[in-house]
Design a protein around this motif. Structure first.
Motif, mmCIF file in Angstrom:
data_model
loop_
_atom_site.group_PDB
_atom_site.id
_atom_site.type_symbol
_atom_site.label_atom_id
_atom_site.label_comp_id
_atom_site.label_asym_id
_atom_site.label_seq_id
_atom_site.Cartn_x
_atom_site.Cartn_y
_atom_site.Cartn_z
ATOM 1 N N GLU A 186 -1.655 1.530 -7.764
ATOM 2 C CA GLU A 186 -0.429 2.149 -7.232
ATOM 3 C C GLU A 186 -0.255 3.516 -7.882
ATOM 4 O OE1 GLU A 186 4.417 1.409 -7.090
ATOM 5 O OE2 GLU A 186 3.115 0.012 -8.140
ATOM 6 N N MET A 187 -0.097 4.544 -7.058
ATOM 7 C CA MET A 187 0.050 5.894 -7.581
ATOM 8 C C MET A 187 1.441 6.435 -7.229
ATOM 9 S SD MET A 187 -3.743 7.380 -6.770
ATOM 10 C CE MET A 187 -5.163 6.290 -6.981
ATOM 11 N N LYS A 188 2.143 6.912 -8.230
ATOM 12 C CA LYS A 188 3.495 7.428 -8.044
ATOM 13 C C LYS A 188 3.441 8.843 -7.477
ATOM 14 C CE LYS A 188 5.553 3.776 -9.721
ATOM 15 N NZ LYS A 188 6.350 2.898 -8.835
ATOM 16 N N LEU A 189 4.223 9.058 -6.419
ATOM 17 C CA LEU A 189 4.307 10.381 -5.792
ATOM 18 C C LEU A 189 5.713 10.940 -5.993
ATOM 19 C CD1 LEU A 189 2.415 9.532 -2.461
ATOM 20 C CD2 LEU A 189 1.455 10.319 -4.635
ATOM 21 N N GLU A 190 6.027 12.011 -5.279
ATOM 22 C CA GLU A 190 7.338 12.656 -5.427
ATOM 23 C C GLU A 190 8.439 11.781 -4.820
ATOM 24 O OE1 GLU A 190 5.717 13.551 -1.489
ATOM 25 O OE2 GLU A 190 4.893 13.720 -3.518
ATOM 26 N N ASN A 191 9.678 12.006 -5.273
ATOM 27 C CA ASN A 191 10.878 11.338 -4.746
ATOM 28 C C ASN A 191 10.816 9.821 -4.849
ATOM 29 O OD1 ASN A 191 11.883 13.880 -3.988
ATOM 30 N ND2 ASN A 191 10.871 13.765 -1.986
ATOM 31 N N GLY A 192 10.155 9.325 -5.890
ATOM 32 C CA GLY A 192 10.116 7.883 -6.096
ATOM 33 C C GLY A 192 9.187 7.130 -5.168
ATOM 34 N N ARG A 193 8.389 7.846 -4.392
ATOM 35 C CA ARG A 193 7.454 7.200 -3.473
ATOM 36 C C ARG A 193 6.249 6.662 -4.231
ATOM 37 N NH1 ARG A 193 6.567 10.585 2.014
ATOM 38 N NH2 ARG A 193 5.538 8.613 2.458
ATOM 39 N N SER A 194 5.554 5.723 -3.611
ATOM 40 C CA SER A 194 4.309 5.238 -4.191
ATOM 41 C C SER A 194 3.301 4.991 -3.083
ATOM 42 C CB SER A 194 4.540 3.951 -4.987
ATOM 43 O OG SER A 194 4.916 2.890 -4.124
ATOM 44 N N CYS A 195 2.018 5.067 -3.429
ATOM 45 C CA CYS A 195 0.957 4.894 -2.441
ATOM 46 C C CYS A 195 -0.304 4.445 -3.171
ATOM 47 C CB CYS A 195 0.709 6.205 -1.694
ATOM 48 S SG CYS A 195 -0.594 6.108 -0.450
ATOM 49 N N SER A 196 -0.960 3.409 -2.659
ATOM 50 C CA SER A 196 -2.200 2.917 -3.258
ATOM 51 C C SER A 196 -3.378 3.443 -2.448
ATOM 52 C CB SER A 196 -2.201 1.387 -3.303
ATOM 53 O OG SER A 196 -1.132 0.919 -4.091
ATOM 54 N N CYS A 197 -3.820 4.644 -2.783
ATOM 55 C CA CYS A 197 -4.906 5.280 -2.042
ATOM 56 C C CYS A 197 -5.588 6.310 -2.930
ATOM 57 C CB CYS A 197 -4.361 5.957 -0.776
ATOM 58 S SG CYS A 197 -5.621 6.786 0.208
ATOM 59 N N TRP A 198 -6.933 6.337 -2.920
ATOM 60 C CA TRP A 198 -7.674 7.276 -3.756
ATOM 61 C C TRP A 198 -7.479 8.727 -3.318
ATOM 62 C CZ3 TRP A 198 -8.703 5.713 -8.219
ATOM 63 C CH2 TRP A 198 -9.191 4.439 -8.492
ATOM 64 N N VAL B 165 0.817 -1.225 0.000
ATOM 65 C CA VAL B 165 0.000 0.000 0.000
ATOM 66 C C VAL B 165 0.848 1.271 0.000
ATOM 67 C CG1 VAL B 165 -1.991 -1.114 1.081
ATOM 68 C CG2 VAL B 165 -0.254 -0.041 2.535
ATOM 69 N N GLU B 166 2.124 1.143 0.405
ATOM 70 C CA GLU B 166 2.998 2.324 0.380
ATOM 71 C C GLU B 166 4.452 1.887 0.346
ATOM 72 O OE1 GLU B 166 3.763 6.626 2.635
ATOM 73 O OE2 GLU B 166 2.133 5.321 3.302
ATOM 74 N N GLU B 167 5.269 2.679 -0.343
ATOM 75 C CA GLU B 167 6.714 2.441 -0.385
ATOM 76 C C GLU B 167 7.418 3.784 -0.334
ATOM 77 O OE1 GLU B 167 10.153 0.613 -3.371
ATOM 78 O OE2 GLU B 167 8.047 0.052 -3.659
ATOM 79 N N ALA B 168 8.446 3.890 0.530
ATOM 80 C CA ALA B 168 9.133 5.178 0.675
ATOM 81 C C ALA B 168 10.480 4.983 1.348
ATOM 82 C CB ALA B 168 8.285 6.141 1.501
ATOM 83 N N ASP B 169 11.320 5.998 1.220
ATOM 84 C CA ASP B 169 12.554 6.082 1.999
ATOM 85 C C ASP B 169 12.173 6.121 3.480
ATOM 86 O OD1 ASP B 169 14.316 8.350 3.492
ATOM 87 O OD2 ASP B 169 15.586 7.171 2.161
ATOM 88 N N VAL B 170 12.985 5.505 4.332
ATOM 89 C CA VAL B 170 12.610 5.373 5.747
ATOM 90 C C VAL B 170 12.405 6.728 6.420
ATOM 91 C CG1 VAL B 170 15.019 5.211 6.571
ATOM 92 C CG2 VAL B 170 13.161 4.171 7.908
ATOM 93 N N PHE B 171 13.237 7.720 6.104
ATOM 94 C CA PHE B 171 13.097 9.032 6.735
ATOM 95 C C PHE B 171 11.814 9.719 6.282
ATOM 96 C CE2 PHE B 171 17.743 8.282 6.633
ATOM 97 C CZ PHE B 171 17.988 8.336 7.993
ATOM 98 N N GLU B 172 11.514 9.624 4.974
ATOM 99 C CA GLU B 172 10.303 10.252 4.453
ATOM 100 C C GLU B 172 9.051 9.577 4.999
ATOM 101 O OE1 GLU B 172 10.800 10.047 0.236
ATOM 102 O OE2 GLU B 172 11.831 11.983 0.138
ATOM 103 N N LEU B 173 9.115 8.259 5.182
ATOM 104 C CA LEU B 173 7.950 7.531 5.680
ATOM 105 C C LEU B 173 7.563 8.004 7.080
ATOM 106 C CD1 LEU B 173 6.230 4.848 4.755
ATOM 107 C CD2 LEU B 173 7.338 3.924 6.778
ATOM 108 N N PHE B 174 8.553 8.150 7.947
ATOM 109 C CA PHE B 174 8.262 8.578 9.321
ATOM 110 C C PHE B 174 7.960 10.078 9.390
ATOM 111 C CE2 PHE B 174 10.194 4.519 10.248
ATOM 112 C CZ PHE B 174 9.483 4.081 11.352
#
Length: 329
Positions: free
Chosen positions: A306-318, A235-244
């Protein structure tokens, strides 16, 4: 960074009472060389099954990979036979299981269990293999290494057994180490020692690590990137610092919000309402919708891609559908 492992649209299912039940639904993630990737989520979210799928450890079960690819060193593991996988397991990909007491054979001495993969994969004679095994035990901080080789698992503490499991996993210098809840059932002091040991070995051996856990404190300390799973989906993928710093998916926000904070006075800790859905009876649309505080009508009818966000992040959410990105950010 060069990619070591690429999991693409992975789907795994089991058969129960002649009914096919899909557990993993189109799982996607990569692990780069020398990287520590955290795989997090509640119990039942599909984390451990993802690791078992990568290792193809389904013998004796009805589990099978029905779709997708698992690219490791430019080889598709889904097309490998069992005999070919045996040559990869332990040598190129190794795994530390959740509970060492159930992973170690109780009627075999530590030395016998440690020597088996060394002789099989490294082709060493008995004397050389034993010397290598003892050196590995010393590397993971086990005193009396020679004596430990002649002891049984029940004679050792939980922390010592976990160190034995780590020694077995790194004995053949794998490129990828999968650690499935490596500090479960250990007290806090031993947990810290085991995590510190894993970090040192990972940096020294230049291994890639897939760390599976529900402990976000462990993730913050150990990982470079994080993949969040829910109901068999990423449902989400990110760099550890950005995630927190800025979690995007409502589920990720709930997980982080439920962590107790020092100095914060609350009568009741925050929690995510409800439970992870039964894989055989999943809700329509977004699987997190029945538990989500930001739910919209669309969430109940269509599953978000899956929706692509900034800095290579992704999130599956409307919430992050084009034109709605300002909501929940």
């Amino acid at each position: 960074m060069e990619k070591l492992l690429q999991v693409e649209n992975l789907e795994t299912e089991f058969t129960k009472d002649k009914q096919k039940i899909k557990i993993l639904h189109g799982v996607n993630f990569d692990i780069h060389k020398g990287e520590v990737l955290g795989l997090v989520g509640e119990s039942g979210s599909g984390k451990s099954l993802t690791s078992l799928s990568v290792m193809k450890l389904f013998k004796g079960t009805s589990g099978e990979i029905t779709s997708g690819r698992i690219q490791f060193n430019n080889q598709d593991l889904t097309k490998k036979s069992e005999s070919e996988m045996r040559k990869i397991r332990g040598k190129q990909i190794a795994m530390i299981f959740q509970e060492p007491m159930t992973s170690l054979n109780p009627v075999m001495k530590i030395g016998e269990q440690l020597l088996e993969p060394i002789r099989l994969h490294l082709g060493l004679g008995e004397k050389k293999a034993r010397e290598h095994a003892v050196s590995i035990l010393k590397k993971v901080g086990i005193p009396r290494s020679e004596d430990i080789m002649n002891e049984f698992p029940h004679q050792l503490s939980g922390g010592m057994r976990q160190r034995i499991m780590i020694a077995m996993a790194i004995s053949c210098h794998p490129q990828l180490l999968i650690a499935d809840e490596p500090t479960t059932a250990l007290d806090v002091t031993i947990q810290a020692q085991i995590l510190d040991l894993m970090k040192q070995l990972q940096e020294k051996e230049k291994m890639s690590v897939l760390l599976i856990t529900h402990d976000l404190g462990v993730v913050a300390e150990m990982c470079d990137r994080v993949v969040v799973m829910y109901a068999g989906r990423v449902v989400e993928e990110a760099d550890v610092f950005e995630l927190f710093e800025s979690p995007k998916h409502p589920y990720t926000k709930g997980l982080i919000g439920s962590i107790p904070k020092l100095g914060q006075k609350k009568e009741k800790l925050d929690s995510i309402k409800g439970n992870v859905p039964d894989p055989s009876n999943l809700p329509k649309g977004c699987k997190f919708a029945p538990r989500c505080d930001d739910v919209m009508p669309l969430c109940y009818s269509e599953e978000p891609p899956e929706m692509k966000l900034e800095n290579g992040r992704s999130c599956s959410c409307w919430l992050y559908k084009e034109g709605r990105r300002e909501i929940g950010v």
